[in-house]
Design a protein around this motif. Structure first.
Motif, PDB file in Angstrom:
ATOM      1  N   CYS A 125      46.097  43.319  38.894  1.00  0.00           N
ATOM      2  CA  CYS A 125      45.855  44.681  39.378  1.00  0.00           C
ATOM      3  C   CYS A 125      46.968  45.673  39.073  1.00  0.00           C
ATOM      4  O   CYS A 125      46.698  46.793  38.637  1.00  0.00           O
ATOM      5  CB  CYS A 125      45.566  44.660  40.878  1.00  0.00           C
ATOM      6  N   ARG A 126      48.198  45.310  39.322  1.00  0.00           N
ATOM      7  CA  ARG A 126      49.291  46.264  39.098  1.00  0.00           C
ATOM      8  C   ARG A 126      49.371  46.675  37.631  1.00  0.00           C
ATOM      9  O   ARG A 126      49.563  47.851  37.326  1.00  0.00           O
ATOM     10  CB  ARG A 126      50.615  45.660  39.549  1.00  0.00           C
ATOM     11  N   ALA A 127      49.220  45.730  36.745  1.00  0.00           N
ATOM     12  CA  ALA A 127      49.273  46.046  35.315  1.00  0.00           C
ATOM     13  C   ALA A 127      48.092  46.925  34.914  1.00  0.00           C
ATOM     14  O   ALA A 127      48.259  47.888  34.154  1.00  0.00           O
ATOM     15  CB  ALA A 127      49.287  44.765  34.486  1.00  0.00           C
ATOM     16  N   TRP A 128      46.921  46.611  35.417  1.00  0.00           N
ATOM     17  CA  TRP A 128      45.736  47.409  35.089  1.00  0.00           C
ATOM     18  C   TRP A 128      45.880  48.830  35.624  1.00  0.00           C
ATOM     19  O   TRP A 128      45.519  49.787  34.956  1.00  0.00           O
ATOM     20  CB  TRP A 128      44.472  46.771  35.651  1.00  0.00           C
ATOM     21  N   ALA A 129      46.410  48.962  36.839  1.00  0.00           N
ATOM     22  CA  ALA A 129      46.604  50.294  37.423  1.00  0.00           C
ATOM     23  C   ALA A 129      47.620  51.081  36.600  1.00  0.00           C
ATOM     24  O   ALA A 129      47.439  52.281  36.357  1.00  0.00           O
ATOM     25  CB  ALA A 129      47.056  50.175  38.870  1.00  0.00           C
ATOM     26  N   PHE A 130      48.682  50.426  36.171  1.00  0.00           N
ATOM     27  CA  PHE A 130      49.687  51.079  35.336  1.00  0.00           C
ATOM     28  C   PHE A 130      49.073  51.567  34.024  1.00  0.00           C
ATOM     29  O   PHE A 130      49.449  52.613  33.501  1.00  0.00           O
ATOM     30  CB  PHE A 130      50.851  50.114  35.060  1.00  0.00           C
ATOM     31  N   ALA A 131      48.094  50.825  33.526  1.00  0.00           N
ATOM     32  CA  ALA A 131      47.396  51.206  32.290  1.00  0.00           C
ATOM     33  C   ALA A 131      46.287  52.228  32.554  1.00  0.00           C
ATOM     34  O   ALA A 131      45.457  52.483  31.682  1.00  0.00           O
ATOM     35  CB  ALA A 131      46.820  49.958  31.621  1.00  0.00           C
TER      36      ALA A 131
END
Length: 184
Positions: free
Chosen positions: A148-154
Motif C-alpha cells: 500500500c505505501r508504495a502504491w500510494a507513493f506512486a
C-alpha cells in the motif's frame, strides 16, 4: 514514527469505524463502493470493508506487558486490549496481509461459550478460540496489503480509487479522514 504516524505504524486506528449513512448497506450491495469510491469509503467504511475486524493492540504498552507475562497473569484484560501481542489471533497469512483477520474458529460453539460467560471465566482457553464472540476483534481502519505505501507513493490512490481506497485506506488518507471529528 510511532508518535508522529500512529495510524501508519499500526499503533492506533479510526475510533469510529462505522457507516455514517443508514443507506450504506444497500448502496454497497448495488456496487457503489466501486462506482463511487471517494464518497463510499468516507461515509460507508464498514459496508465497503475499509474497516475490517482485526486483531490489533489497543495500547502502546502491550509488548512490554506481554514481556512481563501479563497475558497469563491478567488474560481477561490483556487478551481484549493486547490481542496481537498476546497471540490471541493467528499470524497474518502468506497473502501478505498486514493485519491478522479476527474470527471465531467454531462460531456455534463460541456463541455457546460466550453466552455462558466462559470468555471471562476461562479466558486463556476460550478467547483464543473465540476472539470475535469474546469481544477481542475491533473494526479498524488499516491498510490490508503490504504494498500500500508504495502504491500510494506512486499516486495509485487517484489512478485506481475503487481498489486503493478500500485496500489501502491508511496510505490513501481515508483513516485520517474517518478520525476527523469534522463533517467530511
Amino acid at each position: 514514527m510511532l508518535k508522529e504516524c500512529p495510524i501508519s505504524c499500526g499503533i492506533c486506528s479510526a475510533t469510529e469505524c462505522t457507516d455514517r449513512k443508514f443507506q450504506c448497506e444497500s448502496w454497497a450491495r448495488s456496487n457503489a463502493c466501486n462506482d463511487n469510491p471517494e464518497f463510499m469509503t468516507k461515509y460507508c467504511p464498514k459496508s465497503c470493508e475499509v474497516c475490517r475486524s482485526t486483531c490489533v493492540d489497543m495500547h502502546t504498552d502491550c509488548p512490554g506487558w506481554t514481556a512481563n507475562g501479563e497475558c497469563f497473569k491478567n488474560p481477561t484484560y490483556l487478551y481484549k486490549h493486547c490481542p496481537k501481542s498476546c497471540g490471541v489471533c493467528p499470524e497474518p497469512s502468506e497473502e501478505k496481509i498486514k493485519t491478522a483477520p479476527c474470527s471465531d474458529f467454531n462460531t456455534t460453539q463460541c456463541h455457546i461459550w460466550a453466552d455462558s460467560g466462559q470468555c471471562a471465566e476461562n479466558p486463556l482457553a476460550v478467547m483464543k478460540q473465540c476472539p470475535e464472540s469474546c469481544g477481542v476483534c475491533k473494526p479498524t481502519c488499516t491498510d490490508h496489503h503490504e504494498g500500500c505505501r508504495a502504491w500510494a507513493f506512486a499516486k495509485k490512490c487517484y489512478d485506481e480509487p475503487a481498489f486503493m481506497l478500500r485496500v489501502c485506506p491508511a496510505s490513501c488518507g481515508i483513516c485520517t479522514a474517518l478520525e476527523s471529528k469534522d463533517e467530511l
